[in-house]
Scaffold this active site. Structure first.
Site, PDB file in Angstrom:
ATOM      1  N   GLU A   6     -39.339 -59.054   1.205  1.00 56.53           N
ATOM      2  CA  GLU A   6     -38.842 -59.450   2.540  1.00 56.53           C
ATOM      3  C   GLU A   6     -37.922 -58.365   3.084  1.00 56.53           C
ATOM      4  O   GLU A   6     -36.811 -58.633   3.512  1.00 56.53           O
ATOM      5  CB  GLU A   6     -38.084 -60.771   2.436  1.00 56.53           C
ATOM      6  N   CYS A  21     -34.542 -71.485   5.165  1.00 57.24           N
ATOM      7  CA  CYS A  21     -33.415 -70.791   5.793  1.00 57.24           C
ATOM      8  C   CYS A  21     -33.572 -70.646   7.294  1.00 57.24           C
ATOM      9  O   CYS A  21     -32.596 -70.709   8.041  1.00 57.24           O
ATOM     10  CB  CYS A  21     -33.229 -69.418   5.159  1.00 57.24           C
TER      11      CYS A  21
END
Lengths: 636, 636
Positions: free
Chosen positions: B309, B402
């Site tokens: 990521e 998130c």
């Protein structure tokens, strides 16, 4: 050739074809002198050879892996083809040594697999879906047939017949037998080879069983998983990975793991040919069209995604994210070669040639010592660090080492792809300087082929039948060729290409010559508009050779280069470059990056500057250190 | 504003800014009415709320995950900002209920983390590198500060001060303390918020410690791993994932996990501002430039690779393979907003605006109930099935959740990004219809902003100081704007933009008006030539809005569309489409696919046909079902 076979053609065997051209012969020589020895050494030092001693014990390091047997098998097969053409006592002794070990490893019931003898003996045949027992068996059978053909020695062949008999006793539709089939196909085509080598019908029947049973309900893989205590139904959605989502005759698209798939399709073609099963052949044709018309890279590679090493969906052919495993292109050659024998249609030879000259041999370096598993169509030297891609630099070996011995066996058997023969005469599929001897009935025909193909399109064939005879000479007119001329004994001959071949049927006398001229300009190739990755781009192709741009010749930033539609494409013979190649150059444009200062995005149209591009044959890329590469060039 | 701060500006607080525009106000309302309730419900039904009861026992299902605390914290923070602007007794009661549970979960020593209290109590602070204790603590601190600001209630703030004291007692350079810092940053900026809310120097000192200690040798993560019995050195090569490969002042490029990175950079900016650390500020500026000039998508997203990521390398900005996590764009907004306060330079506001209007809010559907984690810049509806990508259809929730509460807190705090104030006057960073009340010394200034921004470039500001006064009005001239005009009380005023702002310093009387006209044509944006994915392509941008083509408007095969350089780009106000947007249309070309029959590759140049394209704002894509999308359009 068995009477009921659907095959119109049979290949002229390896031993009857000699290549001494500038393209293949050096590669075959390097394969013999460099690749085979280092692959043996890699197999040895990684434990793959000694594993056959069966002395691994629980707790020992380096347990024999489920696919190790196949790596050794493919190396033997590669060595066998090499020995058939180039006798080599030392190599033969090496192979015999390994074969002795293999023979000694065979169990009393004929079973023969290192992993499932020493590591997990209790799991024999317990997981056909994921394990590689039948796959390894297939490769060993292919090796045994090849070694028997090459040397006449029967020992290995006998071992493998015993193993095949063991498998035959285990699998089948009869009461008490397992109705299973391999999760990784390969044994189907191998059993047909074993049938052809021995004439034993039971091997063809077993191959047919494996093909027919695949994807039937109740589903073997589902029931087998349930029997292992897993949720068998849970993986139903991924049965296409194993080409087991439907019975094979109902399959219409190439699905799943691309190597498994193409091995299966080749095996299906073999079974269809030998059993005369037209419905099965139809399935092969449908799947063939799906591959060739929608799911194949321009270099003949297949398998668009690293995830599952698999076919994805129509027209999905990412370049930088390509998978295109070397083994898959080789498997596609196998499928193409088989369909070609059945149908005698150039469409199969075209794909075979495309893969042979591009996406298969790209898997090995020019020095014969370094390999690609993936064959990208675009590459950036930093990308793999931030992805799951393999390095864009060739490697000496892989943990999963299927590709190196596969390319070795392809190269050592390469002469087999050049000619076929039919009831009617001889067929020339590939052009390569060399000689062949073809037995047509009671007549023997010597063919001398003089050509600088693939770099030049002129081919001169001299035919020397041992007696004047009437037969047909079928010359392939490649799909890439838009115009050609033929002279027989120096006289222009008006002929038409049908299904990719020109048929010259006449009474031939020793010394008759045929001159074929294939016009071979550089072509700008477009991909179908639905191939989203290639829109606005062209690939350069000349004859069968697909080209690429490499950073070594063109600097970095290859994607910013735009080739004008009207740019003149010049060819250059470069004998010193990359083993001797024809390169292509042209005037092109790129943006001036100096004007960009520290901006990442700009609403100002960029200034263009002139540049020159130089393209090299794709298969020769990555032989000069790391750098960018692209096949598809933007068109301006 | 503390005396030593480097900040030239401070934001005009949320409660002083009211938006009633057509762009943000409906999104903020949907956030309040739809998103906050469903996120609470998702937290509840997935066990994230009840986890605070600490009644999970070994053997129970659904163990509280290491990052669950942060999801609830971000939801509280989002709710707090919403309550600040829109009091809502029911929502406040919900929050209070959760806060009561959190407070009750606090351990005697102040420690407060569900997972490491009930699941792995023995592993408290044992793996700062991979676990999320300090990250969760940071989000809880942010939530506590926001809730105190919104409601004046101190309970949660007191709880978090006790936890901060516990952390302060555990970490630091003093003898006996751990010299550790978080593997997932966030607490740095949170501690600065806690410092600002409480005035307690120790929290700023602790934030400074975490920033300064990062990447120092001997390396905490290496030693910590070794202490856990792992090979600590083995992972040294991946310390950049945690931005811990070097001390922060020596870092020059944005590296590793993009959310972690941008939270750290925001925290570094905070610490630099509050401590007056010019060297730390320099590091922030260097890293900022690396992001903004080499590693940021046109929609303001960052993080080019799903693997890790993370940030990758300069100019590596793949479109279909983009990651560009919603959280990362939000974190970049935080970094930009902080740098903007410090430097008062439009370069930061430009990126902030770019991300706010595009790559952040693309993470939530127009209905407020569906989310993106990744924000692709090109999409094919089938691709994710054969990759590790997430679905290109918005999801209701994620296991790692998130992004949804992060976009919720961004939206409910959005008014805070519009204005700042300085010793000198007031700064307008964003244009949006609404009102603000700014306390300048002992004077209160009412600002009424009338505009249809971002769809039109005209803005009319009416200033109403409670008494005539001399101050500066700084109006941002966005980086995308090439020409603008300003009138004060109807009279043209010749002014220059400096560092992205026009300064109107004068004696203002109640009712004075300023008219700003920002010319807002459609622009064709190019990316730097080294962005290999965008070569030969342009993106359409008008004002701050980045556009895309969607299959819903343009059919499939978007990559085959080519937009001529001279095509007229027309705009259309479409009040009924996608919540009311301005679309762009143009004449373009594509290849005729009919001519392709069953060919995949062809040497014949394709026939082109005319087509019309319609582009919509990028952030509004994927609200009309699955289909292709591209941002970068081929230029003909």
């Amino acid at each position: 050739m068995p009477h009921e076979s659907l095959r119109k053609l049979v290949p002229v065997p390896l031993t009857h074809v000699k290549l001494n051209d500038a393209f293949w012969a050096p590669r075959i020589q390097t394969n013999r002198n460099v690749t085979l020895p280092i692959e043996y050494e890699q197999c040895r030092k990684t434990g793959r050879i000694d594993a056959w001693k069966l002395d691994w014990k629980p707790g020992d390091p380096n347990p024999p892996h489920v696919f190790w047997d196949s790596d050794v098998a493919k190396w033997i097969e590669a060595a066998a083809y090499s020995l058939a053409a180039f006798p080599d006592a030392e190599l033969e002794a090496s192979v015999d040594g390994v074969i002795d070990m293999i023979a000694a490893a065979q169990q009393d019931d004929g079973y023969l697999n290192v992993h499932f003898t020493v590591v997990e003996p209790e799991k024999r045949w317990a997981n056909l879906r994921d394990q590689h027992e039948l796959y390894c068996a297939g490769h060993l059978m292919e090796a045994a047939v090849a070694y028997h053909d090459a040397t006449g020695k029967r020992a290995f062949l006998d071992v493998m017949c015993r193993y095949a008999d063991c498998i035959d006793a285990t699998f089948g539709s009869a009461e008490g037998k397992k109705r299973g089939y391999p999760g990784h196909e390969e044994i189907e085509l191998a059993l047909v080879k074993l049938y052809r080598a021995t004439g034993k019908q039971q091997y063809l029947d077993l191959a047919t069983f494996f093909v027919n049973e695949r994807g039937q309900e109740p589903h073997y893989f589902v029931e087998e998983a349930t029997a292992r205590g897993e949720d068998g139904e849970a993986r139903r959605g991924s049965l296409d990975y194993h080409q087991a989502h439907l019975p094979v005759r109902e399959q219409t698209t190439a699905e799943g793991h691309s190597v498994r798939a193409c091995y299966l399709y080749a095996g299906m073609a073999d079974v269809a040919a030998e059993t005369g099963d037209e419905k099965l052949l139809k399935a092969c044709k449908r799947i063939w069209r799906n591959i060739a018309e929608r799911r194949m890279y321009i270099h003949g590679g297949v398998g668009s995604s690293r995830f599952g090493e698999r076919f994805t969906f129509d027209y999905d052919l990412p370049n930088e994210g390509a998978y295109a495993e070397t083994c898959a292109a080789i498997a596609l050659v196998f499928f193409a070669h088989r369909m070609l024998q059945i149908e005698a249609h150039g469409r199969y030879a075209d794909v075979m040639e495309r893969a042979l000259y591009n996406g298969t041999i790209s898997g090995i370096s020019l020095d014969g010592a370094h390999f690609f598993y993936d064959n990208y169509l675009a590459s950036h030297p930093l990308r793999h660090r931030f992805s799951n891609q393999k390095s864009p630099e060739r490697q000496e070996w892989f943990g999963c080492a299927c590709c190196p011995p596969n390319i070795a066996r392809l190269l050592s058997s390469l002469p087999e792809y050049v000619y076929s023969q039919s009831a009617d005469g001889v067929w020339v599929h590939l052009y390569a300087n060399g000689q062949a001897a073809v037995n047509l009935g009671d007549m023997t025909l010597q063919i001398d082929q003089k050509t600088k193909y693939p770099w030049k399109g002129k081919v001169r064939l001299t035919l020397t039948p041992d007696q004047p005879a009437t037969f047909s000479l079928a010359l392939r007119i490649p799909g890439w060729c838009r115009s050609f001329r033929i002279k027989v004994n120096g006289e222009k001959t008006a002929v038409r290409s049908e299904k990719g071949y020109v048929q010259l049927r006449r009474h031939w006398s020793p010394g008759d010559t045929v001159q074929l001229s294939l016009d071979m300009p550089v072509e700008r190739i477009e991909a179908h508009p639905s191939v989203r990755h290639d829109c606005g781009r062209i690939a350069l192709q000349r004859g069968p050779i697909v080209y690429c741009l490499e950073e070594a010749d063109n600097g970095a930033g290859l994607n910013d280069i735009a080739l004008p539609r009207d740019a003149r494409l010049k060819t250059h013979v470069e004998p010193e470059l990359l083993g001797g190649v024809v390169t292509i150059s042209a005037k092109a444009r790129r943006r001036r990056s100096e004007g960009w200062q520290n901006r990442l995005y700009s609403a100002d149209a960029s200034e263009l500057v002139k540049t020159r591009i130089k393209a090299i044959p794709y298969a020769a890329w990555a032989n000069r250190g790391p750098g960018e590469m692209i096949v598809w060039i933007r068109q301006a």
